[in-house]
Design a protein around this motif. Structure first.
Motif, mmCIF file in Angstrom:
data_model
loop_
_atom_site.group_PDB
_atom_site.id
_atom_site.type_symbol
_atom_site.label_atom_id
_atom_site.label_comp_id
_atom_site.label_asym_id
_atom_site.label_seq_id
_atom_site.Cartn_x
_atom_site.Cartn_y
_atom_site.Cartn_z
ATOM 1 N N SER A 1 4.549 1.782 1.949
ATOM 2 C CA SER A 1 5.702 2.185 1.149
ATOM 3 C C SER A 1 6.338 3.447 1.716
ATOM 4 N N THR A 2 5.502 4.391 2.119
ATOM 5 C CA THR A 2 6.000 5.646 2.677
ATOM 6 C C THR A 2 6.692 5.434 4.014
ATOM 7 N N SER B 1 0.850 -1.180 0.000
ATOM 8 C CA SER B 1 0.000 0.000 0.000
ATOM 9 C C SER B 1 0.894 1.241 0.000
ATOM 10 N N TRP B 2 0.297 2.379 -0.333
ATOM 11 C CA TRP B 2 1.061 3.626 -0.357
ATOM 12 C C TRP B 2 1.575 3.951 1.039
ATOM 13 N N SER B 3 0.750 3.723 2.065
ATOM 14 C CA SER B 3 1.143 4.059 3.428
ATOM 15 C C SER B 3 2.349 3.242 3.876
#
Length: 367
Positions: free
Chosen positions: A188-189, A184-186
């Motif tokens: 990954s960040t 997910s983007w979260s």
């Protein structure tokens, strides 16, 4: 995970003078409390549990920041080695001892929630147990053990759940890398995060997409850099330059399992049964010489820590019947003429546990 040496602590402010003593609140009869404090603060930490039984005022004193600041100012602080042992793959137990008196081993309360694959970090007098899998689900929880009060508390949660992550302490902050799937983007960040104990929260550490492995099997801090070893190579984060790089091939090929850094040299136990050290300035692995007659031939499950500038190595060995012995050796290190030499300070059994147990991690904490 590999561990890192204890971080320098900020110089404490001079403690306020104690209140005037009266006969009813003297710590030691016929002595002013400020003199009594100077005496009690010099007693080795391993005797503090007995001292706490003297009176309620002594018990309160031995838990106060004022007492530990006094020990620091008197240079009476000791480095203790905490070890985490997994018993029969069912539970985790914590112990600690003073390497200057290895015959005295003490147990500490068990962590309230057991997890598998946690990362560990020691920051000041606190131990952080980071993430881990609970019922096969990576957890974002962080449990904090206060080695002064011997209590556990739930600390600030990470932004994502992690298991088998890498963790290291640099300049009073905890960096954690990997241990999570990038689905997910979260996540990954927040593949890498940093914890600031002053602010009391976790923040994302920006990282390139091409370095985001999940599992980390080794970690160490050398200078301002955090090294995290994955199944395929490893990455290094420079906390000063805020930059990422891959671990050099020479270091990667020789790094096996848990490691410790002493005097800028990374030590680990290799598959040939040797303790080796990697010095970035030299760029190659070198065997730690001088240990042939002082250690067992093979150090099963070897775990290491920097304790007061010496290398402490723990390993497992078959005991009597259904028992297993946990051994520890303290080794002084010296460098010279392109070689690494070690001298064994002491080596002995420190704990006997049931077969099937294992040493998970060890951490050095100053008290």
């Amino acid at each position: 995970m590999g561990d890192s040496p204890p971080q320098p602590q900020p110089q404490p402010q001079p403690p306020p003078p104690p209140p005037p003593s009266t006969d009813s609140n003297l710590l030691i009869p016929d002595l002013p409390n400020d003199i009594s404090l100077q005496c009690i603060a010099r007693v080795p930490h391993i005797h503090h549990s007995n001292l706490s039984l003297v009176s309620k005022s002594w018990n309160s004193l031995l838990r106060s920041p004022h007492f530990f600041n006094t020990r620091f100012n008197l240079s009476s602080t000791q480095t203790l080695l905490f070890i985490n042992v997994r018993i029969h793959n069912l539970s985790f137990k914590w112990y600690f001892f003073d390497p200057k008196n290895p015959k005295s081993l003490f147990s500490v309360p068990s962590i309230p929630v057991q997890s598998i694959g946690s990362a560990f970090a020691a920051l000041g007098h606190k131990i952080y147990v980071i993430g881990g899998s609970i019922n096969d689900i990576p957890s974002p929880n962080v449990w904090v053990f206060d080695s002064r009060s011997k209590n556990w508390e739930l600390g600030p949660r990470m932004r994502v759940g992690r298991e088998f992550a890498a963790a290291g302490v640099v300049n009073g902050r905890i960096y954690v890398i990997g241990g999570c799937l990038i689905d997910s983007w979260s996540k990954s960040t927040h593949w890498a995060e940093v914890f600031d104990p002053v602010m009391g929260n976790w923040e994302a550490v920006s990282s390139p997409i091409d370095v985001k492995e999940k599992w980390m099997h080794g970690c160490a801090v050398i200078g301002d850099k955090v090294y995290a070893m994955a199944d395929r190579g490893g990455v290094v984060y420079d906390t000063k330059e805020l930059s990422w790089d891959v671990v050099k091939t020479e270091m990667d090929l020789g790094w096996r399992g848990r490691a410790a850094v002493v005097d800028g040299v990374l030590f680990c136990y290799d598959y040939l049964g040797k303790i080796r050290g990697f010095d970035e300035n030299v760029g190659c692995w070198r065997e730690l010489e001088g240990l042939d007659s002082g250690l067992h031939k093979f150090l099963c499950g070897a775990t290491m820590a920097n304790v007061g500038g010496n290398l402490c190595v723990l390993w497992e060995r078959k005991g009597m019947g259904k028992e297993m012995e946990i051994w520890c050796a303290e080794i002084s290190i010296r460098k010279g003429s392109g070689e690494l030499w070690g001298s064994i300070v002491w080596s002995q059994v420190i704990l006997v546990v049931p077969n099937g147990s294992s040493v998970v991690h060890c951490l050095a904490v100053g008290l």
